[in-house]
Design a protein around this motif. Structure first.
Motif, PDB file in Angstrom:
ATOM      1  N   LEU A 210       0.825  -1.202   0.000  1.00 30.10           N
ATOM      2  CA  LEU A 210       0.000   0.000   0.000  1.00 30.10           C
ATOM      3  C   LEU A 210       0.863   1.257   0.000  1.00 30.10           C
ATOM      4  CD1 LEU A 210      -2.895   1.179   0.234  1.00 30.10           C
ATOM      5  CD2 LEU A 210      -2.657   1.003   2.714  1.00 30.10           C
ATOM      6  N   THR A 211       1.958   1.218   0.746  1.00 22.28           N
ATOM      7  CA  THR A 211       2.882   2.356   0.784  1.00 22.28           C
ATOM      8  C   THR A 211       3.389   2.691  -0.615  1.00 22.28           C
ATOM      9  OG1 THR A 211       3.578   1.868   3.051  1.00 22.28           O
ATOM     10  CG2 THR A 211       5.085   3.180   1.704  1.00 22.28           C
ATOM     11  N   GLY A 212       3.790   1.666  -1.371  1.00 22.77           N
ATOM     12  CA  GLY A 212       4.297   1.900  -2.718  1.00 22.77           C
ATOM     13  C   GLY A 212       3.241   2.473  -3.644  1.00 22.77           C
ATOM     14  N   GLY A 213       2.004   1.976  -3.543  1.00 33.99           N
ATOM     15  CA  GLY A 213       0.935   2.499  -4.384  1.00 33.99           C
ATOM     16  C   GLY A 213       0.577   3.930  -4.029  1.00 33.99           C
ATOM     17  N   LEU A 214       0.469   4.216  -2.728  1.00 38.47           N
ATOM     18  CA  LEU A 214       0.131   5.568  -2.292  1.00 38.47           C
ATOM     19  C   LEU A 214       1.224   6.575  -2.657  1.00 38.47           C
ATOM     20  CD1 LEU A 214      -1.350   4.824   1.254  1.00 38.47           C
ATOM     21  CD2 LEU A 214      -2.619   5.599  -0.766  1.00 38.47           C
ATOM     22  N   ALA A 215       2.481   6.140  -2.602  1.00 37.75           N
ATOM     23  CA  ALA A 215       3.582   7.047  -2.955  1.00 37.75           C
ATOM     24  C   ALA A 215       3.443   7.536  -4.393  1.00 37.75           C
ATOM     25  CB  ALA A 215       4.922   6.331  -2.765  1.00 37.75           C
ATOM     26  N   GLN A 216       3.008   6.639  -5.275  1.00 38.90           N
ATOM     27  CA  GLN A 216       2.822   7.028  -6.670  1.00 38.90           C
ATOM     28  C   GLN A 216       1.574   7.891  -6.848  1.00 38.90           C
ATOM     29  OE1 GLN A 216       3.804   3.549  -9.451  1.00 38.90           O
ATOM     30  NE2 GLN A 216       3.677   2.538  -7.446  1.00 38.90           N
ATOM     31  N   LEU A 217       0.498   7.508  -6.185  1.00 38.28           N
ATOM     32  CA  LEU A 217      -0.763   8.220  -6.341  1.00 38.28           C
ATOM     33  C   LEU A 217      -0.702   9.626  -5.754  1.00 38.28           C
ATOM     34  CD1 LEU A 217      -3.625   7.621  -7.449  1.00 38.28           C
ATOM     35  CD2 LEU A 217      -4.266   6.921  -5.140  1.00 38.28           C
ATOM     36  N   LEU A 218      -0.117   9.761  -4.552  1.00 34.43           N
ATOM     37  CA  LEU A 218      -0.103  11.055  -3.873  1.00 34.43           C
ATOM     38  C   LEU A 218       1.031  11.969  -4.320  1.00 34.43           C
ATOM     39  CD1 LEU A 218      -1.177  10.032  -0.255  1.00 34.43           C
ATOM     40  CD2 LEU A 218      -2.565  10.994  -2.100  1.00 34.43           C
ATOM     41  N   ALA A 219       1.943  11.447  -5.131  1.00 32.53           N
ATOM     42  CA  ALA A 219       2.989  12.309  -5.701  1.00 32.53           C
ATOM     43  C   ALA A 219       2.381  13.434  -6.528  1.00 32.53           C
ATOM     44  CB  ALA A 219       3.942  11.477  -6.568  1.00 32.53           C
ATOM     45  N   GLU A 220       1.196  13.192  -7.073  1.00 31.05           N
ATOM     46  CA  GLU A 220       0.495  14.225  -7.849  1.00 31.05           C
ATOM     47  C   GLU A 220       0.167  15.444  -7.002  1.00 31.05           C
ATOM     48  OE1 GLU A 220      -0.129  14.127 -11.091  1.00 31.05           O
ATOM     49  OE2 GLU A 220       0.779  12.141 -11.328  1.00 31.05           O
ATOM     50  N   GLN A 221       0.093  15.249  -5.669  1.00 27.91           N
ATOM     51  CA  GLN A 221      -0.190  16.355  -4.760  1.00 27.91           C
ATOM     52  C   GLN A 221       1.075  16.846  -4.046  1.00 27.91           C
ATOM     53  OE1 GLN A 221      -4.047  13.930  -3.257  1.00 27.91           O
ATOM     54  NE2 GLN A 221      -3.570  15.730  -2.027  1.00 27.91           N
ATOM     55  N   GLY A 222       2.217  16.253  -4.375  1.00 28.24           N
ATOM     56  CA  GLY A 222       3.453  16.630  -3.699  1.00 28.24           C
ATOM     57  C   GLY A 222       3.565  16.046  -2.313  1.00 28.24           C
ATOM     58  N   ILE A 223       2.844  14.942  -2.055  1.00 23.18           N
ATOM     59  CA  ILE A 223       2.872  14.273  -0.751  1.00 23.18           C
ATOM     60  C   ILE A 223       3.738  13.019  -0.856  1.00 23.18           C
ATOM     61  CG2 ILE A 223       1.509  13.086   1.023  1.00 23.18           C
ATOM     62  CD1 ILE A 223      -0.882  14.842   0.121  1.00 23.18           C
ATOM     63  N   ARG A 224       4.705  12.881   0.037  1.00 20.69           N
ATOM     64  CA  ARG A 224       5.575  11.706   0.048  1.00 20.69           C
ATOM     65  C   ARG A 224       4.991  10.629   0.971  1.00 20.69           C
ATOM     66  NH1 ARG A 224       9.748  12.243   2.661  1.00 20.69           N
ATOM     67  NH2 ARG A 224       9.286  14.187   3.760  1.00 20.69           N
ATOM     68  N   VAL A 225       5.201   9.360   0.605  1.00 22.86           N
ATOM     69  CA  VAL A 225       4.721   8.245   1.414  1.00 22.86           C
ATOM     70  C   VAL A 225       5.831   7.206   1.532  1.00 22.86           C
ATOM     71  CG1 VAL A 225       2.916   6.506   1.738  1.00 22.86           C
ATOM     72  CG2 VAL A 225       2.405   8.609   0.470  1.00 22.86           C
ATOM     73  N   ASN A 226       6.193   6.865   2.758  1.00 19.83           N
ATOM     74  CA  ASN A 226       7.246   5.883   3.020  1.00 19.83           C
ATOM     75  C   ASN A 226       6.831   4.978   4.167  1.00 19.83           C
ATOM     76  OD1 ASN A 226       9.587   6.900   1.242  1.00 19.83           O
ATOM     77  ND2 ASN A 226       9.010   8.744   2.369  1.00 19.83           N
ATOM     78  N   CYS A 227       7.631   3.948   4.416  1.00 19.64           N
ATOM     79  CA  CYS A 227       7.370   3.118   5.591  1.00 19.64           C
ATOM     80  C   CYS A 227       8.666   2.764   6.299  1.00 19.64           C
ATOM     81  CB  CYS A 227       6.589   1.852   5.235  1.00 19.64           C
ATOM     82  SG  CYS A 227       7.417   0.663   4.172  1.00 19.64           S
ATOM     83  N   VAL A 228       8.541   2.532   7.585  1.00 16.39           N
ATOM     84  CA  VAL A 228       9.635   2.029   8.413  1.00 16.39           C
ATOM     85  C   VAL A 228       9.301   0.581   8.737  1.00 16.39           C
ATOM     86  CG1 VAL A 228      10.891   2.264  10.588  1.00 16.39           C
ATOM     87  CG2 VAL A 228      10.072   4.312   9.372  1.00 16.39           C
ATOM     88  N   ALA A 229      10.272  -0.305   8.581  1.00 18.85           N
ATOM     89  CA  ALA A 229      10.048  -1.732   8.814  1.00 18.85           C
ATOM     90  C   ALA A 229      10.905  -2.190   9.989  1.00 18.85           C
ATOM     91  CB  ALA A 229      10.381  -2.537   7.561  1.00 18.85           C
ATOM     92  N   PRO A 230      10.358  -2.187  11.203  1.00 14.95           N
ATOM     93  CA  PRO A 230      11.132  -2.620  12.361  1.00 14.95           C
ATOM     94  C   PRO A 230      11.242  -4.142  12.437  1.00 14.95           C
ATOM     95  CG  PRO A 230       9.314  -1.149  12.986  1.00 14.95           C
ATOM     96  CD  PRO A 230       9.061  -1.631  11.596  1.00 14.95           C
ATOM     97  N   GLY A 231      12.319  -4.576  13.076  1.00 17.17           N
ATOM     98  CA  GLY A 231      12.416  -5.941  13.546  1.00 17.17           C
ATOM     99  C   GLY A 231      11.773  -5.992  14.919  1.00 17.17           C
ATOM    100  N   PRO A 232      12.278  -6.820  15.832  1.00 19.23           N
ATOM    101  CA  PRO A 232      11.679  -6.897  17.170  1.00 19.23           C
ATOM    102  C   PRO A 232      11.907  -5.610  17.963  1.00 19.23           C
ATOM    103  CG  PRO A 232      13.712  -8.166  17.075  1.00 19.23           C
ATOM    104  CD  PRO A 232      13.417  -7.748  15.671  1.00 19.23           C
TER     105      PRO A 232
END
Length: 294
Positions: A210-232
């Motif tokens: 979802l993060t990857g899809g939203l990053a592309q879709l919201l780029a049209e508005q100049g909004i960045r979308v990323n995720c942090v992937a923690p371990g334990p």
């Protein structure tokens, strides 16, 4: 000027085995042994988020509290969304306000679309807008047998971890100016699913996609979308959703032989929200104690 000595990452924080302990979900941070370090006494800000307005779900404890403290000390006002852990939420608000920033507390269940919309409206009304949305709240339960996983629990896991991210992002996006950002909390389970966390791991895989899809879709508005992937990470989620023996050994199986403390997660959330990350979108930042993502 004094040099700061290097800290050995293997022993910088408590190393398991921990005392056996168990709580009822969603868990209370003060009852944990050791009590998680969310940067209350250590995080030093540098004005990197001055004047920003942030929503953080699950901001009462654990990673969410660490991010709220860091954001406040970097100059941001914060809305903390949480389920019903009022004592933990008030403690987080105290740290935010001590940093001289505004903190709005909003209890309630983010499984509800209406509640997600209400969270965003509170931020608009009381903070003056939304510049940063951190979708961090999550639900998980551990099961050794697939037959133990009920339809109701499977649905709750997806609604809390995935649907709420969609609801909140959809509600916030119209209020977010160019340069704003969304940061989702994914997990190492997205790529390396734990067999006892089937539903949770599946949601984190969905969230990463979802993060990857939203990053592309919201780029049209100049909004960045990323995720942090923690371990334990040593948060109330662990003793409240795992067996006592499993929680006592939590984090032993990663190369650094211990779980992260929430304070160790703050840096990537600050970086991804800052101007220094203006060209970072659609990315995943792994914080896994040495476990490689391939």
């Amino acid at each position: 000027m004094h040099d700061t000595p290097l800290a050995d990452p293997r022993t910088k924080y408590p190393v398991p085995p921990f005392a056996q302990q168990q709580q009822t979900p969603p868990g209370q941070q003060p009852a944990m042994d050791p009590v998680p370090d969310c940067g209350e006494d250590s995080y030093v800000g540098a004005g990197r988020l001055a004047g920003r307005k942030a929503i953080i779900t699950g901001g009462d404890s654990g990673i969410g509290r660490a991010v709220a403290i860091a954001y406040a000390r970097e100059g941001a006002d914060v809305l903390v969304s949480y389920l019903d852990e009022h004592q933990d939420a008030e403690a987080t608000a105290g740290f935010v306000r001590k940093a001289g920033r505004k903190c709005v507390l909003v209890p309630g269940d983010i499984q509800s679309r209406a509640h997600c919309q209400a969270i965003v409206q509170r931020a608009v009304d009381e903070l003056g807008g939304v510049d940063i949305l951190v979708n961090n709240a999550a639900f998980q339960m551990s099961h050794k047998s697939l037959q133990e996983l009920t339809e109701e629990e499977f649905d709750k896991t997806f609604r809390t971890n995935v649907y709420a991210t969609f609801f909140l992002t959809q509600a916030a996006a119209p209020h977010m100016p160019p340069g704003a950002c969304v940061i989702n909390t994914a997990s190492i389970n997205a790529d390396k699913p734990n067999a006892t966390l089937v539903a949770y791991a599946a949601t984190k895989g969905a969230l990463q996609n979802l993060t990857g899809g939203l990053a592309q879709l919201l780029a049209e508005q100049g909004i960045r979308v990323n995720c942090v992937a923690p371990g334990p990470v040593w948060t109330p989620l662990i003793p409240s959703t795992m067996g006592a023996e499993q929680a006592a050994k939590f984090g032993q199986n990663v190369p650094l032989k211990r779980p992260a403390q929430p304070a160790e997660l703050a840096a990537p959330y600050v970086m991804l929200a800052s101007e220094q990350a203006s060209y970072i979108s659609g990315a995943r930042v792994a914080v896994t104690g040495g476990v490689p993502f391939i």
